[in-house]
Enzyme design. Sequence first.
Site, PDB file in Angstrom:
ATOM      1  CB  ALA A 174      -0.711  -0.264   1.284  1.00 13.02           C
ATOM      2  N   GLY A 190       1.061   9.837  -6.681  1.00  9.70           N
ATOM      3  CA  GLY A 190       1.584   8.649  -7.360  1.00  9.70           C
ATOM      4  C   GLY A 190       2.615   8.910  -7.925  1.00  9.70           C
ATOM      5  CB  THR A 209      -2.006  -5.016  -6.674  1.00  7.23           C
ATOM      6  OG1 THR A 209      -2.391  -5.162  -7.562  1.00  7.23           O
ATOM      7  CG2 THR A 209      -2.486  -6.824  -7.095  1.00  7.23           C
ATOM      8  CD  GLU A 256       5.664  -2.859  -8.949  1.00  4.55           C
ATOM      9  OE1 GLU A 256       4.396  -3.434  -8.788  1.00  4.55           O
ATOM     10  OE2 GLU A 256       6.538  -1.952  -7.982  1.00  4.55           O
ATOM     11  N   GLY A 311      -7.860  -9.094 -36.454  1.00  3.48           N
ATOM     12  CA  GLY A 311      -9.417  -7.901 -37.098  1.00  3.48           C
ATOM     13  C   GLY A 311     -10.602  -7.967 -36.836  1.00  3.48           C
ATOM     14  N   GLY A 316       5.407   2.623 -11.890  1.00  3.96           N
ATOM     15  CA  GLY A 316       6.159   3.184 -11.857  1.00  3.96           C
ATOM     16  C   GLY A 316       5.679   4.147 -13.964  1.00  3.96           C
TER      17      GLY A 316
END
Length: 538
Positions: free
Chosen positions: A128, A135, A162, A247, A346, A371
């Site tokens: 978290a 951000g 997440t 990560e 398509g 990031g």
Amino acid sequence: MFLNPYLTSSDLEFYETVKDFAKERVLPSVEDRDEHGVWGDDIWKEMGNMGLLGIPVPEEFGGQGGTCLQCCIAQEAFNAGSLDGGFGLSWGAHMIIGTLPILFQGTDAQKKKYLPKLASGEWIAGLALTEPDSGSDAAAMNTFATKVDGGFILNGSKLFITNGPNGQVFIVMARTTKSRGPMGVSAFIVESNMKGFHVSKVLKKLGHNTSMTAELSFQDMFVPDENLLGPLNSGFVRIGKGTLEWERTVLVAAVPGGMEFGLELCLDYAWKRHQFGKPILSFFGVQEKIARNWAYLCASRRLIYFVANKKDQDPTASLPFESSALKVFVTETAEELASDAVQIHGGMGYMRECHVSRQYRDVRLGTIGGGTTEVQKSIISSTYKGFDKLMDVLQQSQPEETRAKAEKILANTPEEKVLTAAKELLRAAGEHSDRKKKQSLEFGFADLAVFVTTVQLGFWDTANSTSEYKSEDRLRDLKILTFYAGCRFFKSVHFLKELDAEKTKNLMRLFSELPSVEKEVADCVEFLKNGVLGAQLA
């Protein structure tokens, strides 16, 4: 296995095991889970029983004691078999950014309490960090932890978390001083059953719908002293940045898996789909998309495996430049390839029942999460330590004998001339005092660095050869990579004329003189067609 020539036999066996599991147990339900946004608890438990949820956790804590490379292989293989980016994201968030901080910075008591249940999957973890007003500038967070007797009182909220709705353990970053910036931020191990912990909102997303995401809030939540993770006031520096490098390597490793899935799907569809009396695979407009997919896939693997191996050789090493460069290349090119996959299919590619439509939605997160591309470019520019040091690092990817052989093979070729010119400009621009004064120069430099890093690894790889992927195949694919990567990353290099007009113009001139890759594209598609489709061609 034909589609992954960069793994040793033992690693390849692991790759195939995970890919087969994903294809048999995950792929059949992914469309329904994605459509309805539901969590695959049975899949999670099965992965726990297989030991996949605790790969990097030491055996003494119930894990597998695996390496960074093995984590990457597992993530890639899972997506290659299922194209379930969402579930892979939840797994990666749990295993890497939710679990590793405890392994890296936790006390013995914290490790004993949390790691066994995280390794088994009994508890699901997350990180978290992001907030509604924090951000890309993650250190500017507002969540605050006030010191009280026996612990801390946390107040604040976190966004885009997440595993938020279904997790039990979270590494929460909170400010513990009133000063701004990365210092003064501490990390805490927070359990979802703590009084004051709330899942404020379950979030609906564009993609990755098989992963659960939420906004979390903390209202006068008491966290005991023993749940402080690492030293006070250094959580972001010690845990956040180090974990984010993992990560940007391990979670990004799932992306080439999606490239492989898409490549197999597009080859099969383009061979079976006939228009104007012949397979659409016979048209250059389709062939060049598939050849580019293969060239980007191989380049992505070289980058990821190289950085992962460096992490394994020195777990304490800080690799911000390398991890950011690979993230920019892999995620930016993946968007292009996902768009190509839809285009090849398509109208059917636009239907939700078609796997590539899910790939198109899922892949968009890559340039944002962990990031943004823009932040990665700033990191690349700011952590560049000089041309000679960069080359010293890259040379570790291949033995000296291999590098010398490759340089002999490619001496005076158009590709060698372009790479040399790019390196000369990188050296000159990197030494210029004005490089960091404007974002246009910073980003142009970063794109040039990504090109040099990626193509240099491919350049040396041409001297390697196996029965399934010979040196001449690698040389062909280097020509394709040099052309298409140049088309993509040289757009902003144009700005570097302000730093060195002569070397910038020389690079652009040599790039414009590259021979057409039309023959190489056709040969590459034939190579892939025979290797992937095999018996279907009879």
